[in-house]
Design a protein around this motif. Structure first.
Motif, PDB file in Angstrom:
ATOM      1  N   VAL A 212     -35.907-138.996  26.293  1.00  0.00           N
ATOM      2  CA  VAL A 212     -35.313-138.024  25.359  1.00  0.00           C
ATOM      3  C   VAL A 212     -34.099-137.396  26.020  1.00  0.00           C
TER       4      VAL A 212
ATOM      5  N   GLY B 282     -47.456-132.732  30.473  1.00  0.00           N
ATOM      6  CA  GLY B 282     -48.064-134.059  30.653  1.00  0.00           C
ATOM      7  C   GLY B 282     -47.378-134.860  31.739  1.00  0.00           C
TER       8      GLY B 282
ATOM      9  N   LEU C  52     -49.544-136.832  34.258  1.00  0.00           N
ATOM     10  CA  LEU C  52     -50.225-137.954  33.599  1.00  0.00           C
ATOM     11  C   LEU C  52     -49.221-139.068  33.286  1.00  0.00           C
TER      12      LEU C  52
ATOM     13  N   PRO D  76     -35.484-134.885  32.915  1.00  0.00           N
ATOM     14  CA  PRO D  76     -36.031-135.734  31.851  1.00  0.00           C
ATOM     15  C   PRO D  76     -37.301-135.159  31.240  1.00  0.00           C
TER      16      PRO D  76
ATOM     17  N   THR E  72     -42.780-141.586  24.391  1.00  0.00           N
ATOM     18  CA  THR E  72     -42.025-141.216  25.601  1.00  0.00           C
ATOM     19  C   THR E  72     -42.394-142.151  26.755  1.00  0.00           C
ATOM     20  N   THR E  73     -43.694-142.317  26.980  1.00  0.00           N
ATOM     21  CA  THR E  73     -44.125-143.111  28.138  1.00  0.00           C
ATOM     22  C   THR E  73     -43.815-144.596  27.928  1.00  0.00           C
TER      23      THR E  73
ATOM     24  N   MET F 299     -56.232-132.193  32.004  1.00  0.00           N
ATOM     25  CA  MET F 299     -55.542-133.140  32.888  1.00  0.00           C
ATOM     26  C   MET F 299     -55.808-132.881  34.369  1.00  0.00           C
TER      27      MET F 299
ATOM     28  N   GLU G 140     -50.166-133.780  18.382  1.00  0.00           N
ATOM     29  CA  GLU G 140     -49.178-133.463  19.416  1.00  0.00           C
ATOM     30  C   GLU G 140     -49.445-134.274  20.688  1.00  0.00           C
TER      31      GLU G 140
HETATM   32  C1  HEM Z   1     -42.374-140.145  30.247  1.00  0.00           C
HETATM   33  C2  HEM Z   1     -43.107-139.388  29.471  1.00  0.00           C
HETATM   34  C3  HEM Z   1     -42.734-138.012  28.987  1.00  0.00           C
HETATM   35  C4  HEM Z   1     -41.494-137.434  28.881  1.00  0.00           C
HETATM   36  C5  HEM Z   1     -40.143-138.031  29.254  1.00  0.00           C
HETATM   37  C6  HEM Z   1     -41.698-136.092  28.337  1.00  0.00           C
HETATM   38  C7  HEM Z   1     -40.679-135.185  28.109  1.00  0.00           C
HETATM   39  C8  HEM Z   1     -40.872-133.911  27.602  1.00  0.00           C
HETATM   40  C9  HEM Z   1     -39.818-132.974  27.346  1.00  0.00           C
HETATM   41  C10 HEM Z   1     -38.328-133.210  27.620  1.00  0.00           C
HETATM   42  C11 HEM Z   1     -40.384-131.851  26.846  1.00  0.00           C
HETATM   43  C12 HEM Z   1     -39.656-130.580  26.353  1.00  0.00           C
HETATM   44  C13 HEM Z   1     -39.566-129.541  27.438  1.00  0.00           C
HETATM   45  C14 HEM Z   1     -38.888-128.282  26.937  1.00  0.00           C
HETATM   46  O1  HEM Z   1     -38.923-127.999  25.748  1.00  0.00           O
HETATM   47  O2  HEM Z   1     -38.284-127.571  27.761  1.00  0.00           O
HETATM   48  C15 HEM Z   1     -41.814-132.081  26.765  1.00  0.00           C
HETATM   49  C16 HEM Z   1     -42.721-131.155  26.285  1.00  0.00           C
HETATM   50  C17 HEM Z   1     -44.062-131.432  26.099  1.00  0.00           C
HETATM   51  N1  HEM Z   1     -44.733-132.580  26.485  1.00  0.00           N
HETATM   52 FE1  HEM Z   1     -43.915-134.200  27.394  1.00  0.00          FE
HETATM   53  N2  HEM Z   1     -43.026-135.919  28.102  1.00  0.00           N
HETATM   54  C18 HEM Z   1     -43.708-137.054  28.490  1.00  0.00           C
HETATM   55  C19 HEM Z   1     -45.078-137.264  28.445  1.00  0.00           C
HETATM   56  C20 HEM Z   1     -46.006-136.385  27.946  1.00  0.00           C
HETATM   57  C21 HEM Z   1     -47.431-136.610  27.900  1.00  0.00           C
HETATM   58  C22 HEM Z   1     -48.144-137.850  28.462  1.00  0.00           C
HETATM   59  C23 HEM Z   1     -47.988-135.522  27.284  1.00  0.00           C
HETATM   60  C24 HEM Z   1     -49.429-135.240  26.955  1.00  0.00           C
HETATM   61  C25 HEM Z   1     -50.314-136.143  26.677  1.00  0.00           C
HETATM   62  C26 HEM Z   1     -46.908-134.598  26.964  1.00  0.00           C
HETATM   63  C27 HEM Z   1     -47.065-133.379  26.337  1.00  0.00           C
HETATM   64  C28 HEM Z   1     -46.050-132.457  26.121  1.00  0.00           C
HETATM   65  C29 HEM Z   1     -46.254-131.163  25.480  1.00  0.00           C
HETATM   66  C30 HEM Z   1     -47.561-130.635  24.918  1.00  0.00           C
HETATM   67  C31 HEM Z   1     -45.010-130.511  25.479  1.00  0.00           C
HETATM   68  C32 HEM Z   1     -44.686-129.103  24.956  1.00  0.00           C
HETATM   69  C33 HEM Z   1     -44.750-128.098  26.126  1.00  0.00           C
HETATM   70  C34 HEM Z   1     -44.536-126.643  25.733  1.00  0.00           C
HETATM   71  O3  HEM Z   1     -43.950-126.371  24.692  1.00  0.00           O
HETATM   72  O4  HEM Z   1     -44.974-125.772  26.507  1.00  0.00           O
HETATM   73  N3  HEM Z   1     -45.727-135.161  27.373  1.00  0.00           N
HETATM   74  N4  HEM Z   1     -42.085-133.340  27.239  1.00  0.00           N
END
Ligand code: HEM
Length: 509
Positions: free
Chosen positions: A370, A451, A454, A441, A300-301, A128, A292
């Motif tokens: 979420v 992410g 992005l 959020p 989400t997006t 990214m 994943e």
């Molecule tokens: C509006 C869009 C998005 C929202 C609201 C969102 C929200 C979140 C939240 C709340 C978590 C959990 C954080 C935690 O456990 O403390 C998370 C984790 C994660 N998100 Fe997103 N996300 C979004 C978009 C994306 C995108 C576009 C990607 C990748 C293409 C992505 C990849 C991930 C990954 C891989 C994790 C796990 C991180 C880890 O365990 O280290 N997310 N996201």
């Protein structure tokens, strides 16, 4: 029959484990919460996806820091932003592990350690990287064109149900970034289906017992175990051929770097490299990583996009203000048929639109897709003290993030949609939580969503282009209902239906 059996077994395990835990924990002061039996009763009688109201009641009774004593250990819930900051930022290293889950390799389920760091760095910094994201501008333009065609084709008096088109657009875009090429609609739908089938079942808690007690679960819940294996194999059958063909193509010709390409080069740390592939990821590992990538980034997006557009339809003065900002930067809107040409709002234009950013952030605050993060787990080999309470080793921790963005102690008129609250003097708003948490959020600290940049970029891009090209209005006899419903994300209970009319065509008639 199987579910009744599950309840009986779970209750027995609960009582037994409760006794053991009670003995082990005597003398330790956990944050307050319902008794062991009540906690497990609540867990067994409320579906996982409908658990938020239960937690809200417990918060009202015990305060914003409480414990559910579950049969797999204490589950600590935090609904207070300053406490979340203490835990996730000031003691981040301690609270950044994940509970054990299905044996699969990906970022979100990896334990806090070298493998997690490797995967996360690969996604966030390598794949990214801004220059890489920029190299996909042709893909965004193509997806925008597909999305415009779809919403214009669906001419219904009651208005276009846009969420399906948002979902499809986000899925197209991430599939393209994952495999580096355009696929036809049937292929995209096939990938979306295997992803969704698995996600729906997993998030309903259907396989929870299997992953809490992998060996026993396989024996006691044979049918579920088979069902889970079938879903995995369906997914592998669809994704492995795509991964293989991408690897072959990337060997022969220089293409856009796709997510799969970056996975091929990963070298697992020594302690994890005994999988027979010389420390390389297997095809199954890559399925898990690609899966994943889609699961985290699409629903989400697209959910966030629907909530933002719903507010722009409901509050035309906000849409008007945004449209004015857009035209100040890029001029009057072209016709939708021109999207295939150069006429899109691009990355550089977006940077000049602070009100747009504020609209997106307000959407994430008011309607986070979420309402919890993924479960965290205390990492150290001993218990930790927080605010005079003991958090035992191995306890899981989660955060009521949906509540935090609506806290009247922190936000003025929290239920109102007011983007202006994010327009600060220097134009920069930090929602990563490093300076202090007011909402989360996307989580906060070391496990914060990688992410995020992005997602913000895709949201700004789609909102800006949608509002530039089209006027979004309530259809005759319609309305915008902001009630929520929990599906895979927290969606609109009554999906947004809107009339979209070309602004350029309106001006010339
Ligand atoms: C509006 C869009 C998005 C929202 C609201 C969102 C929200 C979140 C939240 C709340 C978590 C959990 C954080 C935690 O456990 O403390 C998370 C984790 C994660 N998100 Fe997103 N996300 C979004 C978009 C994306 C995108 C576009 C990607 C990748 C293409 C992505 C990849 C991930 C990954 C891989 C994790 C796990 C991180 C880890 O365990 O280290 N997310 N996201």
């Amino acid at each position: 029959m199987e579910s009744r059996f599950a309840i009986v077994v779970s209750l027995l395990i609960a009582v037994l484990a409760g006794y053991v835990l009670f003995r082990r924990r005597s003398g330790k002061k956990l944050p307050p919460g319902p008794s062991f039996l009540t906690s497990n009763f609540l867990l067994l009688t409320n579906p996982l996806l409908e658990f938020e109201p239960v937690l809200k009641n417990l918060k009202a009774k015990y305060g914003p820091f409480f414990t559910l004593s579950t049969f797999s250990g204490p589950a600590i819930i935090i609904a207070d932003h300053s406490l979340a900051h203490k835990v996730l930022i000031q003691q981040g290293a301690v609270f950044s592990d994940r509970p054990k889950s299905f044996p699969m390799r990906n970022i979100s389920s990896a334990s806090y350690g070298p493998t997690w760091r490797l995967f996360r760095r690969n996604l966030a910094s390598e794949f990214m990287h801004p220059s890489r994201v920029e190299s996909y501008s042709w893909a965004r333009k193509w997806v925008l064109h597909v999305y415009f065609c779809r919403i214009q084709k669906e001419h219904v008096v009651s208005g276009v149900k846009v969420v399906d088109h948002f979902r499809y657009a986000m899925f197209c875009l991430l599939v393209l970034m994952c495999f580096g090429e355009k696929f036809e609609e049937s292929r995209i739908n096939e990938i979306a289906k295997v992803q969704r089938d698995m996600l729906v079942k997993v998030s309903s808690g259907r396989f929870a017992m299997l992953h809490m007690f992998p060996r026993l679960g396989k024996i006691l819940f044979k049918n579920r175990s088979k069902e889970f294996e079938k879903l995995c194999s369906d997914k592998e059958q669809v994704l492995i051929p795509l991964i293989k063909s991408r690897i072959e193509a990337a060997n022969s010709e220089p293409l856009n770097v796709a997510y799969v390409d970056t996975l091929v080069n990963l070298q697992l740390p020594e302690e994890e490299s005994g999988n027979g592939d010389g420390g390389k990821l297997s095809h199954k590992d890559m399925v898990s990583m690609c899966s994943e990538f889609f699961n985290s980034g699409t629903d989400t997006t697209s959910t966030a996009l629907e909530w933002i557009m719903a507010n722009l339809v409901k509050y035309p003065h906000i849409q008007r203000k945004l449209y004015d900002e857009i035209t100040r930067v890029v001029g009057p809107p072209p016709r939708p048929s021109e999207v295939e040409l150069e006429s899109v709002i691009n990355e550089d234009d977006l940077k000049k639109m602070p009100y747009l950013k504020a609209v997106v952030l307000e959407g994430l605050r008011r309607h986070p897709p979420v309402h919890f993060v993924l479960p965290h787990r205390v990492r150290v080999m001993k218990e930790v003290e927080v605010e005079g309470y003991t958090i035992p080793q191995g306890a899981t921790i989660n955060f009521m993030t949906g509540e935090m963005g609506l806290d009247p102690e922190v936000w003025d008129e929290p239920m109102e949609f007011k983007p202006e609250r994010f327009l600060v003097n220097d134009g920069v708003v930090d929602i990563t939580g490093s300076k202090g948490i007011k909402m989360m959020p996307i989580g906060a600290g070391r496990r914060m969503c990688p992410g995020y940049d992005l997602a913000m970029f895709h949201l700004e891009y789609f909102v800006a282009n949608s509002v530039w090209y089209f006027d979004w209005t309530v259809p005759d006899g319609g309305g915008v209902d902001l009630s929520e419903e929990v599906e895979l994300t927290v969606v609109m209970k009554n999906p947004l239906r809107t009339r979209v009319s070309s602004r350029a065509e309106k001006r010339t008639t």
